[in-house]
Write a protein that holds these residues in place. Sequence first.
Motif, mmCIF file in Angstrom:
data_model
loop_
_atom_site.group_PDB
_atom_site.id
_atom_site.type_symbol
_atom_site.label_atom_id
_atom_site.label_comp_id
_atom_site.label_asym_id
_atom_site.label_seq_id
_atom_site.Cartn_x
_atom_site.Cartn_y
_atom_site.Cartn_z
ATOM 1 N N LEU A 104 -4.232 94.525 62.787
ATOM 2 C CA LEU A 104 -5.511 93.850 62.543
ATOM 3 C C LEU A 104 -5.858 93.784 61.062
ATOM 4 C CD1 LEU A 104 -7.600 95.682 65.296
ATOM 5 C CD2 LEU A 104 -6.540 93.422 65.494
ATOM 6 N N GLU A 105 -5.544 94.851 60.326
ATOM 7 C CA GLU A 105 -6.001 94.973 58.937
ATOM 8 C C GLU A 105 -4.925 95.669 58.111
ATOM 9 O OE1 GLU A 105 -7.557 94.447 55.760
ATOM 10 O OE2 GLU A 105 -9.043 93.937 57.314
ATOM 11 N N THR A 106 -4.584 95.092 56.959
ATOM 12 C CA THR A 106 -3.531 95.666 56.106
ATOM 13 C C THR A 106 -4.070 96.286 54.819
ATOM 14 O OG1 THR A 106 -3.146 93.478 55.111
ATOM 15 C CG2 THR A 106 -1.757 94.096 56.997
ATOM 16 N N ASP A 107 -5.385 96.284 54.636
ATOM 17 C CA ASP A 107 -6.001 96.928 53.478
ATOM 18 C C ASP A 107 -6.464 98.318 53.897
ATOM 19 O OD1 ASP A 107 -7.568 97.825 51.381
ATOM 20 O OD2 ASP A 107 -8.555 95.893 51.055
ATOM 21 N N PRO A 108 -5.873 99.389 53.342
ATOM 22 C CA PRO A 108 -6.244 100.742 53.781
ATOM 23 C C PRO A 108 -7.689 101.105 53.478
ATOM 24 C CG PRO A 108 -4.845 100.822 51.826
ATOM 25 C CD PRO A 108 -4.835 99.405 52.295
ATOM 26 N N ALA A 109 -8.326 100.367 52.565
ATOM 27 C CA ALA A 109 -9.711 100.683 52.185
ATOM 28 C C ALA A 109 -10.735 100.039 53.116
ATOM 29 C CB ALA A 109 -9.967 100.232 50.752
ATOM 30 N N VAL A 110 -10.290 99.162 54.012
ATOM 31 C CA VAL A 110 -11.219 98.439 54.888
ATOM 32 C C VAL A 110 -11.351 99.154 56.226
ATOM 33 C CG1 VAL A 110 -11.634 96.280 56.118
ATOM 34 C CG2 VAL A 110 -10.753 96.221 53.781
ATOM 35 N N GLN A 111 -12.572 99.453 56.606
ATOM 36 C CA GLN A 111 -12.844 100.105 57.883
ATOM 37 C C GLN A 111 -12.807 99.084 59.026
ATOM 38 O OE1 GLN A 111 -13.965 103.607 58.508
ATOM 39 N NE2 GLN A 111 -12.833 103.760 56.584
ATOM 40 N N VAL A 112 -12.022 99.370 60.054
ATOM 41 C CA VAL A 112 -12.024 98.531 61.253
ATOM 42 C C VAL A 112 -13.054 99.117 62.214
ATOM 43 C CG1 VAL A 112 -10.666 97.549 63.137
ATOM 44 C CG2 VAL A 112 -9.612 97.902 60.894
ATOM 45 N N ASP A 113 -14.286 98.693 62.024
ATOM 46 C CA ASP A 113 -15.405 99.197 62.815
ATOM 47 C C ASP A 113 -16.174 98.024 63.413
ATOM 48 O OD1 ASP A 113 -16.581 98.138 60.557
ATOM 49 O OD2 ASP A 113 -17.296 100.059 59.770
ATOM 50 N N ALA A 114 -17.350 98.276 63.967
ATOM 51 C CA ALA A 114 -18.129 97.200 64.575
ATOM 52 C C ALA A 114 -18.432 96.101 63.562
ATOM 53 C CB ALA A 114 -19.424 97.759 65.162
ATOM 54 N N ALA A 115 -18.714 96.490 62.318
ATOM 55 C CA ALA A 115 -19.011 95.494 61.283
ATOM 56 C C ALA A 115 -17.793 94.626 60.994
ATOM 57 C CB ALA A 115 -19.487 96.193 60.009
ATOM 58 N N TRP A 116 -16.606 95.206 61.077
ATOM 59 C CA TRP A 116 -15.365 94.437 60.861
ATOM 60 C C TRP A 116 -15.232 93.366 61.932
ATOM 61 C CZ3 TRP A 116 -10.966 93.296 63.596
ATOM 62 C CH2 TRP A 116 -9.854 92.840 62.884
ATOM 63 N N PHE A 117 -15.445 93.722 63.197
ATOM 64 C CA PHE A 117 -15.366 92.743 64.285
ATOM 65 C C PHE A 117 -16.437 91.660 64.100
ATOM 66 C CE2 PHE A 117 -12.964 96.154 66.225
ATOM 67 C CZ PHE A 117 -12.035 95.507 67.020
ATOM 68 N N GLU A 118 -17.628 92.065 63.715
ATOM 69 C CA GLU A 118 -18.711 91.095 63.486
ATOM 70 C C GLU A 118 -18.338 90.105 62.394
ATOM 71 O OE1 GLU A 118 -22.046 93.553 62.608
ATOM 72 O OE2 GLU A 118 -22.229 94.301 64.673
ATOM 73 N N ARG A 119 -17.716 90.592 61.317
ATOM 74 C CA ARG A 119 -17.309 89.693 60.212
ATOM 75 C C ARG A 119 -16.258 88.703 60.678
ATOM 76 N NH1 ARG A 119 -17.284 94.481 57.245
ATOM 77 N NH2 ARG A 119 -15.000 94.547 57.225
ATOM 78 N N LYS A 120 -15.260 89.197 61.425
ATOM 79 C CA LYS A 120 -14.192 88.305 61.898
ATOM 80 C C LYS A 120 -14.760 87.185 62.779
ATOM 81 C CE LYS A 120 -10.337 89.915 60.175
ATOM 82 N NZ LYS A 120 -9.459 89.068 59.332
ATOM 83 N N ILE A 121 -15.638 87.558 63.690
ATOM 84 C CA ILE A 121 -16.219 86.569 64.598
ATOM 85 C C ILE A 121 -17.127 85.610 63.838
ATOM 86 C CG2 ILE A 121 -17.856 86.340 66.522
ATOM 87 C CD1 ILE A 121 -16.450 88.880 67.703
#
Length: 389
Positions: free
Chosen positions: A65-82
Amino acid sequence: MNTQLPVIRLKNAWKSTHPWIFQRLVEKPAERPKPGNLVEVRGVDGAFIGYAFYNGHSRIALRVLETDPAVQVDAAWFERKIAEAIKLRREVLRLDEVSNAWRVFHSEGDGISGLVVDRYDDLIVVGFFSAGAWRHREIIFNALRGQFPGCRFHSFADEHVQKQESFDYRDTQGTQPAVISEYGIQFRADPAGAHKTGFFADQRENREWLSRQCAGKRVLDLCCNTGGFAVYAAARGATEVVGVDIDPAVIDIARGNARLNGVKPRFVQADIFPWLRDAANNGEAFDVVILDPAKMTRDREQVISALKKYLDMNKLALGVVKPGGLFATFSCTGLVSEEQFLDMLRRAAFYAGRTVQVLKVAGAGADHPWLAQVPESRYLKAVFCRVLD
């Protein structure tokens, strides 16, 4: 959400940007995470590769899903993608100007493997095609509510997906249909009925383009399903439209869609193979013929068999096109490549004794984007031809 994620290591060097990593390339963890859980992926040398959905039961072990180690895959990440996916549809493609029905999110093409979302007016249809998308469903529903206030939901997971991905999900029951409009033509989208998402929005631009060639013409829509091409053709001034499908349930919906638009195509419940043979024997000929069958196979071992079926039906369909008429043929079988489909068409024309001039090759609408490194997302092939003799 990334805090102290389980670490999954690969057996071999990994240089690909494809988001899928198969089971054979993955070290078996001492403690296997549940299907669809988030994990941190590291290479054979220990280097960070990405954050991914993990599934120890699936052929696809990791969906990155994410290749940047500094980026959190959290609820906000899903919200941004959508939100980014919806911004593409509304601000770049400007789909609201032509329809209230479009694909909201297209799996890898929009950055979340196994998540497919369609919009039909106020009805949002969510399909789970990976355990990861299913496991994060509440986050996904909440993100969609934020984008479509007051919306209704229908959600589903195909039985074969649940088996392959090792999860259980019961489809939404009792969903009421929505009436949608595209290019001024109305349709009833019923995800609880004959088609899992309710309506094939992927053909929107293909229906519109072909319908503009139908005024004053005699049109045949084979494997017509809920009548998309047939209703468009009739609404655009075709003198006669015949739709043929083997499924009586979709024929009933097609007739209802015709009534919504005040047009009267003739819909026939029949197997297209004997129907076409009888039509050819009776000297029937049409100015425009559409052939849009359902998916032929999900099994790579059955691709040759699927191409044989495509060959047989395209050969028969070409036999009822008037000289100088148009032939539109489609394949939604993702495992059949565009090259294979075009080669099938060449052979069908040869066996039918027809000369085919290809006018354009297309696919799904731009609301079905695909990444260059993930050609599997490009499933729909559309070939528009003129039959010269």
